[in-house]
Design a protein around this motif. Structure first.
Motif, PDB file in Angstrom:
ATOM      1  N   ASN A  71       4.032  -5.746   8.668  1.00  0.00           N
ATOM      2  CA  ASN A  71       2.844  -4.900   8.753  1.00  0.00           C
ATOM      3  C   ASN A  71       3.080  -3.659   9.618  1.00  0.00           C
ATOM      4  O   ASN A  71       2.175  -3.148  10.263  1.00  0.00           O
ATOM      5  CB  ASN A  71       1.630  -5.679   9.250  1.00  0.00           C
TER       6      ASN A  71
ATOM      7  N   GLN B 293       0.976  10.853   1.656  1.00  0.00           N
ATOM      8  CA  GLN B 293       0.208  11.496   2.720  1.00  0.00           C
ATOM      9  C   GLN B 293       0.452  13.003   2.649  1.00  0.00           C
ATOM     10  O   GLN B 293       1.584  13.438   2.438  1.00  0.00           O
ATOM     11  CB  GLN B 293       0.624  10.954   4.088  1.00  0.00           C
TER      12      GLN B 293
ATOM     13  N   SER C  69       4.315   6.743   2.143  1.00  0.00           N
ATOM     14  CA  SER C  69       4.044   5.772   3.205  1.00  0.00           C
ATOM     15  C   SER C  69       3.844   4.381   2.615  1.00  0.00           C
ATOM     16  O   SER C  69       3.502   4.233   1.438  1.00  0.00           O
ATOM     17  CB  SER C  69       2.796   6.181   3.990  1.00  0.00           C
ATOM     18  N   TYR C  70       4.054   3.368   3.462  1.00  0.00           N
ATOM     19  CA  TYR C  70       3.807   1.974   3.092  1.00  0.00           C
ATOM     20  C   TYR C  70       3.829   1.122   4.356  1.00  0.00           C
ATOM     21  O   TYR C  70       4.206   1.585   5.430  1.00  0.00           O
ATOM     22  CB  TYR C  70       4.848   1.465   2.082  1.00  0.00           C
ATOM     23  N   PHE C  71       3.422  -0.130   4.229  1.00  0.00           N
ATOM     24  CA  PHE C  71       3.533  -1.124   5.289  1.00  0.00           C
ATOM     25  C   PHE C  71       4.595  -2.137   4.863  1.00  0.00           C
ATOM     26  O   PHE C  71       4.616  -2.569   3.713  1.00  0.00           O
ATOM     27  CB  PHE C  71       2.202  -1.845   5.517  1.00  0.00           C
TER      28      PHE C  71
ATOM     29  N   ASN D 242       0.808  -1.219   0.000  1.00  0.00           N
ATOM     30  CA  ASN D 242       0.000   0.000   0.000  1.00  0.00           C
ATOM     31  C   ASN D 242       0.849   1.280   0.000  1.00  0.00           C
ATOM     32  O   ASN D 242       0.713   2.135   0.867  1.00  0.00           O
ATOM     33  CB  ASN D 242      -0.975   0.007   1.180  1.00  0.00           C
TER      34      ASN D 242
ATOM     35  N   TYR E  22       3.825   0.246   9.788  1.00  0.00           N
ATOM     36  CA  TYR E  22       3.607   1.432   8.959  1.00  0.00           C
ATOM     37  C   TYR E  22       4.873   2.270   8.919  1.00  0.00           C
ATOM     38  O   TYR E  22       5.466   2.569   9.951  1.00  0.00           O
ATOM     39  CB  TYR E  22       2.451   2.250   9.540  1.00  0.00           C
ATOM     40  N   ARG E  23       5.298   2.651   7.728  1.00  0.00           N
ATOM     41  CA  ARG E  23       6.496   3.473   7.537  1.00  0.00           C
ATOM     42  C   ARG E  23       6.095   4.730   6.767  1.00  0.00           C
ATOM     43  O   ARG E  23       5.280   4.664   5.854  1.00  0.00           O
ATOM     44  CB  ARG E  23       7.557   2.737   6.716  1.00  0.00           C
ATOM     45  N   GLU E  24       6.698   5.857   7.134  1.00  0.00           N
ATOM     46  CA  GLU E  24       6.383   7.115   6.465  1.00  0.00           C
ATOM     47  C   GLU E  24       7.642   7.971   6.407  1.00  0.00           C
ATOM     48  O   GLU E  24       8.366   8.070   7.401  1.00  0.00           O
ATOM     49  CB  GLU E  24       5.273   7.831   7.246  1.00  0.00           C
TER      50      GLU E  24
END
Length: 186
Positions: free
Chosen positions: A157, A86, A151-153, A82, A159-161
């Motif tokens: 799982n 953002q 951002s991504y997972f 994903n 979450y990274r931003e």
């Protein structure tokens, strides 16, 4: 009788030693496979359809075409799920972009991401590159923003931003410069 007991004891010792050796080998292999990193690089590029760099158009649409390279140096498959942008105003999230799955130009269909998906399975010791395209409409965001983060997972799982760039003159028609080089997300 004594010989049979010695034979049974020898067999049990052999079985225990083999089991301990197998477990130790498996633990070592799992640790070795997990070594390495997943590095993600991004580069802003020209839009395939409009040939414009990232920015705002006169219709109140914010468009960000990107290339993304994912380098997996681990000896196991990894997931990047994903990927999205953002939007922030003064460090407060105000919205996110839409992931564009494809575009059409002169009868040619251009797919973005992983055949339209923005989640990726990266094989062990692999480098993959994808074309991505994101947009946001002023009518849907209903706020200004001054910062864009990607951002991504990850595979766990988590979450990274990461900050991608700052925005000036939000919602005013612009055509910014593309990147000359790749940027590591960190």
């Amino acid at each position: 009788m004594k010989e049979i007991n010695l034979l049974i004891v020898g067999a049990v010792i052999s079985l225990v030693a083999t089991t301990i050796g197998y477990v130790a080998q498996t633990i070592i292999q799992v640790n070795l496979d997990g070594r390495g990193k997943v590095n993600i690089y991004v580069k802003s590029v020209y839009n395939k359809t409009t040939q414009s760099a990232w920015g705002f158009d006169s219709n109140g649409v914010f468009n960000v075409p990107l290339w993304i390279e994912i380098h997996n140096t681990k000896n196991k498959n990894e997931i990047v799920r994903n990927v999205n942008l953002q939007l922030y105003l003064e460090a407060e999230k105000v919205g996110k972009t839409i992931q564009i799955s494809h575009s059409e130009s002169k009868g040619n269909k251009n797919f973005y991401g992983n055949d339209g998906a923005y989640s990726f399975l990266i094989g062990s010791c692999t480098i993959l590159r994808y074309d991505l395209d994101f947009c946001a409409k002023q009518s849907e965001i209903k706020s200004n923003f001054d910062e864009v983060r990607i951002s991504y997972f990850d595979s766990k799982n988590v979450y990274r931003e990461y900050k991608l760039f700052d925005v000036e003159n939000c919602w005013r028609s612009s055509n910014n410069k593309i990147d000359n080089d790749w940027h590591l997300l960190k």
